[in-house]
Structures are given as structure tokens and as C-alpha cells.
Design a protein around this motif. Structure first.
Motif, PDB file in Angstrom:
ATOM      1  N   UNK A   1      32.091  35.581  -8.090  1.00 59.81           N
ATOM      2  CA  UNK A   1      30.856  36.351  -7.946  1.00 59.81           C
ATOM      3  C   UNK A   1      30.585  36.662  -6.474  1.00 59.81           C
ATOM      4  N   UNK A   2      30.110  37.891  -6.172  1.00 59.83           N
ATOM      5  CA  UNK A   2      29.808  38.243  -4.777  1.00 59.83           C
ATOM      6  C   UNK A   2      28.751  37.300  -4.201  1.00 59.83           C
ATOM      7  N   UNK A   3      28.915  36.960  -2.913  1.00 60.06           N
ATOM      8  CA  UNK A   3      27.926  36.115  -2.262  1.00 60.06           C
ATOM      9  C   UNK A   3      27.819  36.509  -0.793  1.00 60.06           C
ATOM     10  N   UNK A   4      26.686  36.175  -0.197  1.00 58.17           N
ATOM     11  CA  UNK A   4      26.479  36.403   1.236  1.00 58.17           C
ATOM     12  C   UNK A   4      26.799  35.107   1.952  1.00 58.17           C
ATOM     13  N   UNK A   5      27.824  35.112   2.796  1.00 57.86           N
ATOM     14  CA  UNK A   5      28.260  33.882   3.447  1.00 57.86           C
ATOM     15  C   UNK A   5      27.353  33.517   4.615  1.00 57.86           C
ATOM     16  N   UNK A   6      26.917  34.521   5.380  1.00 58.70           N
ATOM     17  CA  UNK A   6      25.979  34.248   6.468  1.00 58.70           C
ATOM     18  C   UNK A   6      26.634  33.772   7.751  1.00 58.70           C
ATOM     19  N   UNK A   7      25.970  32.835   8.439  1.00 61.66           N
ATOM     20  CA  UNK A   7      26.393  32.399   9.764  1.00 61.66           C
ATOM     21  C   UNK A   7      27.691  31.601   9.707  1.00 61.66           C
ATOM     22  N   UNK A   8      28.581  31.875  10.666  1.00 63.68           N
ATOM     23  CA  UNK A   8      29.832  31.120  10.775  1.00 63.68           C
ATOM     24  C   UNK A   8      29.968  30.468  12.156  1.00 63.68           C
ATOM     25  N   UNK A   9      28.914  30.506  12.962  1.00 60.05           N
ATOM     26  CA  UNK A   9      28.956  29.876  14.279  1.00 60.05           C
ATOM     27  C   UNK A   9      27.777  30.323  15.111  1.00 60.05           C
ATOM     28  N   UNK A  10      27.581  29.661  16.239  1.00 64.49           N
ATOM     29  CA  UNK A  10      26.468  30.048  17.090  1.00 64.49           C
ATOM     30  C   UNK A  10      26.450  29.247  18.376  1.00 64.49           C
ATOM     31  N   UNK A  11      25.459  29.527  19.190  1.00 69.09           N
ATOM     32  CA  UNK A  11      25.347  28.822  20.461  1.00 69.09           C
ATOM     33  C   UNK A  11      24.281  29.444  21.323  1.00 69.09           C
ATOM     34  N   UNK A  12      24.428  29.259  22.635  1.00 64.22           N
ATOM     35  CA  UNK A  12      23.446  29.819  23.552  1.00 64.22           C
ATOM     36  C   UNK A  12      23.402  29.042  24.856  1.00 64.22           C
ATOM     37  N   UNK A  13      22.364  29.339  25.625  1.00 64.32           N
ATOM     38  CA  UNK A  13      22.202  28.723  26.952  1.00 64.32           C
ATOM     39  C   UNK A  13      21.273  27.525  26.846  1.00 64.32           C
ATOM     40  N   UNK A  14      21.741  26.389  27.400  1.00 66.85           N
ATOM     41  CA  UNK A  14      20.965  25.151  27.352  1.00 66.85           C
ATOM     42  C   UNK A  14      20.989  24.545  28.758  1.00 66.85           C
ATOM     43  N   UNK A  15      20.010  24.883  29.561  1.00 65.71           N
ATOM     44  CA  UNK A  15      20.011  24.510  30.976  1.00 65.71           C
ATOM     45  C   UNK A  15      19.381  23.148  31.262  1.00 65.71           C
TER      46      UNK A  15
END
Length: 486
Positions: free
Chosen positions: A319-333
């Protein structure tokens, strides 16, 4: 006699066999090559860190068991299994800062552990892969991490344009808060949490959460952020600004934020990221500005990233599905400053290796197929075992995996064993072959392919498909032909 223990896997932990292990190894190998080509060095840290060094979960008077697996060392200090790879990096950077090249660019991968309630797709042990730059405050460092993440995901098996890294900046969100008169951390957090639910609830649901609150289908009421109607609409306009190219998004954001000092600083940083990404050849189809991205509300200090899979995917039932996020990050000072007292800029990207492997599989794009077994040398006689082992050694020396069957079963069971291992071939060396200096090679790949088309089992057995007896000297070339065809 003591009671036998039940064979069971602890909740939130899983066993992986050949295919899953091979898929994750293929991802890590491909991504590591990309990261090293960008000048990032590998770093390995231990599985345990002192609990107070982890930061997110500090030890209490009894046991720091909220979120981590912890124990006491023999010096009565609490240690905990790492819950991510960033906290150990911060500790390592603080401990070795004087001797490190600055900025310090490293990538790392390995298992992490979280003492949380497990659920579908949510495990208490999983493998992460991170890349981080510590010591550069330049927005171009954020852009480089994004571009490298894009290249890494594509190297792992995603076609160009099949995933997009969405980028936002916490300073824009802070500028928006100032522009609409949000006061206090509690109200600010309520606004950010409402925005974070945009994908799930849509604009109407978020509008309620930005105002007085929202009652869900079960009747439970969630108190809202308490914004008036104009403030709520301004927040929604902010989340809608990420349409079209990156420069267009910046123009719309400038109109919404209204010239706040922190917001303007965030816009300038995104403009620098846009210029760097353009120079790196990363277009808006692979890295886009999206003001609705909210990550790590109490963690990130500037740019934030989230990689989203765009490929059509299907679940185990097709059945079709929305997988969504596969990674992430950003600035952490602020992370290294916990140890040094001095703010040290840092930025990075992380993905869960098992999750990416699952995404690739759901999209039909995984790097590693089912793991091939070795060539199996059939064992007819205990008296001939030394000769079977010599033959297997000869095959392995030619670079082809091989083993001698070491079970206690007969010919039929041995062939079934080789087939279950997905072996490319089985080698039969009986008395006749040994006397004639020949070997019989059964092409199991060909046999599996032809078996799917046969209807007469008696004729199938009589034809003995894919089986040939050849001189011993021709064995290795014959095996290579079978492997190349498979």
C-alpha cells in the motif's frame, strides 16, 4: 534441573540477518567515501560516556535512567550508553581542542541506545551516521553540510531529486516571535510546537493551536499558544513562504518578519547559504528553504535541516505510504560550551542508517540485494574431507567465497542447504570425478531461474539443468562465468 530460559529478544531490539546487514554496510561504505572526499575525517568514540557529559540526561540522586541506559562505574560515577553521536563529539572536541585542526571536520557512525518506549519502527538500539563541523560560525559551513548530505544520500542509492533537504533558521522564528509580540518562553514553545504539527494537522488545525486550543477526535483538549487572529495568520503566512526558488522564499520571509534584528540576521545567513549552495551546484529541487521546518526546540541555535524522501513508497502490504523524514540536523553553537564555558560554533547532519535502508527498500532502491551465499562443496565421504577442504581453499584463493558442507545430511539435503544459502553453485567431487581429474558443477542460479518455468518435475530431474562435468583446471573460469551471469 533449573528452568530453561525463554529465547526472546528484548523489547526495542532486533536481530539482523545477511540482507539487512549488507544493505546498511553498503550505505555506510558509500556515504563514508563521500564524506572523506569533502575532507571529513572519521572519528570513533566509545559506547559509554559519563552521564553528566551527555547533557540531555543528567544524573539524579538515584539513577539517571530517563532516556538512557546507565550504570555506575567502580569509582561510583554514572556512565550511560550514548544516545547519539553529537554529545560524544562535543566532549571529544572540548577535551582535545588545543590539538585539533580548527575547524574540526569529522564524520562518525555506530550504534546508539535510547531507553524509551519502543513501538513500530521505533527501536532502542539503532545505527546513526553523522557529519559535523566544529569551530566555524560561517553560514557556508551549514551550506557545505547540506550539500554533502545531498551527495551522501544520492550515493546511498537515492536518485538525484528524489529527496530534498529543507532548510530553516531558528533566528527567523525568533524574529517572527518578536514581530507578533510573543512574550515568554512558554508561549514561544507553544507556537513552535503548533508549527511543528503542520504536516499532520494542516493549516486549520495549526490555526486552532496557535489560538485558544484544539480538541482532537478523542475529545482531548490541547491548550493553544494564545495568539490573536492576526498573529496566527502571520505565523501561517510565514510557514507558506517556502514556495518556489530560494531567493523568492527569502523575499516573502522579509515581508512577513517585518525587519526585526534577529530575523534580519537569519535572512542574511540564509542568503549566504543560498549563494554557497548555488556555487556547489545544489539547486532548490535538492535543497529548499522551508519556514515550516522546526527541529530541536531547545537545541539548535541557527540553521536547521530536514531531509524528506520524495519517492513513492509502499508498505509491507504494497500500500502507498508517506515515508517522511530520513535525516536532519542544524547549527548547535552551545553544546561544546557546556564543558568549556565558551561558545563554540558547530553544525552537522545525521541520519539513521536502518531508517534510510528501509526508505530505499520501500522505494525499490536499496544498494544491496539478497546476500549471496558461498559456493558449496558437497561432502560425500568422511575419508575425503581433506580433499574437499583443499578444493574450497583453491576456490577462495581465486577470490570466490566457498565452504565445505559440515552437516550430517545426505546429498539431497546438502543441495537444499546450498539453495537456501542462495549459493551460486555447488561442487560435486565423487570417486568418479577424483579418478578422472574432473569436478561436477551445478549452476544453482540457472537452476533457480529455469525451475520457475518448469511444469514437468520428472523431465526436470532427468535433464539435470545447469549441471556440467569439467576438468578440474577449468573450475575457476566456470565459476566466474556463473557469478558474472548472476
Amino acid at each position: 534441573m533449573s528452568e530453561r530460559p525463554e529465547a526472546r529478544t528484548p523489547r526495542g531490539f532486533i536481530d539482523r540477518r545477511g540482507r539487512d546487514v549488507a544493505a546498511e554496510r553498503a550505505i555506510l561504505s558509500a556515504v563514508s567515501k563521500v564524506y572523506e572526499s569533502w575532507g571529513f575525517e572519521p572519528l570513533e568514540t566509545g559506547a559509554f560516556e559519563y552521564a553528566d557529559a551527555l547533557g540531555k540526561f543528567l544524573p539524579d540522586a538515584d539513577r539517571p535512567n530517563e532516556g538512557v541506559f546507565a550504570l555506575t562505574d567502580d569509582d561510583d560515577q554514572w556512565m550511560a550508553l550514548r544516545y547519539d553521536l553529537t554529545a560524544p563529539l562535543a566532549r571529544f572536541a572540548a577535551q582535545n581542542w588545543e590539538t585539533l585542526p580548527k575547524p574540526f571536520r569529522r564524520y562518525a557512525y555506530g550504534p546508539v541506545w535510547r531507553n524509551e518506549k519502543p513501538g513500530p519502527g521505533r527501536f532502542r538500539e539503532f545505527v546513526q551516521c553523522d557529519a559535523d563541523t566544529v569551530g566555524s560560525a560561517r553560514p557556508e559551513a551549514d551550506a557545505e553540510i547540506v550539500a554533502m548530505a545531498v551527495e551522501g544520500l544520492e550515493a546511498a542509492g537515492l536518485p538525484a531529486g528524489s529527496a530534498v533537504v529543507k532548510i530553516n533558521n531558528r533566528k527567523l522564528l525568533n524574529g517572527l516571535m518578536s514581530a507578533i509580540g510573543v512574550s515568554g518562553d512558554a508561549q514561544k514553545l507553544a507556537v513552535l510546537r503548533a508549527v511543528d504539527k503542520l504536516d499532520r494537522l494542516g493549516p486549520d488545525g495549526v490555526r486552532l493551536l496557535l489560538g485558544e486550543g484544539r480538541k482532537d477526535e478523542s475529545g482531548d483538549f490541547t491548550k493553544g499558544a494564545g495568539l490573536d487572529a492576526s498573529g496566527a495568520e502571520r505565523v501561517l503566512a510565514f510557514t507558506r513562504a517556502g514556495v518556489g526558488g530560494r531567493s523568492d522564499t527569502l523575499s516573502r520571509l522579509a515581508d512577513v518578519i517585518g525587519g526585526s534584528a534577529e530575523g534580519d540576521e537569519g535572512l542574511a545567513e540564509l542568503a549566504a547559504i543560498d549563494a554557497a549552495l548555488t556555487g556547489l551546484g545544489v539547486g532548490p529541487d535538492r535543497a529548499a528553504f522551508d519556514p515550516s521546518v522546526v527541529r530541536g526546540l531547545e537545541y539548535y541555535t541557527g540553521a536547521v535541516f530536514e531531509a524528506e524522501l520524495l519517492l513513492s513508497t509502499a508498505d509491507d502490504k504494497g500500500q502507498p505510504m508517506r515515508f517522511g523524514s530520513i535525516g536532519g540536523g542544524g547549527r548547535y553553537d552551545d553544546l561544546v560550551a557546556r564543558f568549556t564555558g565558551e561558545r563554540t560554533p558547530a553544525t552537522g547532519f545525521s541520519f539513521g542508517v536502518s531508517r534510510l535502508a528501509a526508505a530505499l527498500r520501500a522505494a525499490g532502491r536499496e544498494l544491496a540485494a539478497a546476500v549471496r551465499g558461498p559456493v558449496v562443496v558437497i561432502a560425500f565421504s568422511q575419508a575425503r574431507m581433506a580433499e574437499y577442504f583443499a578444493l574450497a581453499r583453491e576456490i577462495r584463493a581465486a577470490g570466490v567465497p566457498a565452504e565445505v558442507y559440515l552437516g550430517g545430511s545426505g546429498m539431497k539435503a546438502q543441495m537444499k542447504y546450498a539453495d537456501r544459502r542462495l549459493s551460486p553453485a555447488a561442487i560435486i567431487v565423487g570417486d568418479d570425478e577424483l579418478a578422472a581429474g574432473t569436478v561436477t558443477v551445478k549452476d544453482l542460479d540457472l537452476g533457480r531461474a529455469l525451475a520457475s518455468k518448469v511444469s514437468d518435475n520428472a523431465a526436470w530431474r532427468a535433464e539435470r539443468p545447469g549441471q556440467q562435468t569439467i576438468p578440474r583446471a577449468e573450475l575457476i573460469p566456470a565459476l566466474r562465468r556463473i557469478l558474472d551471469a548472476g
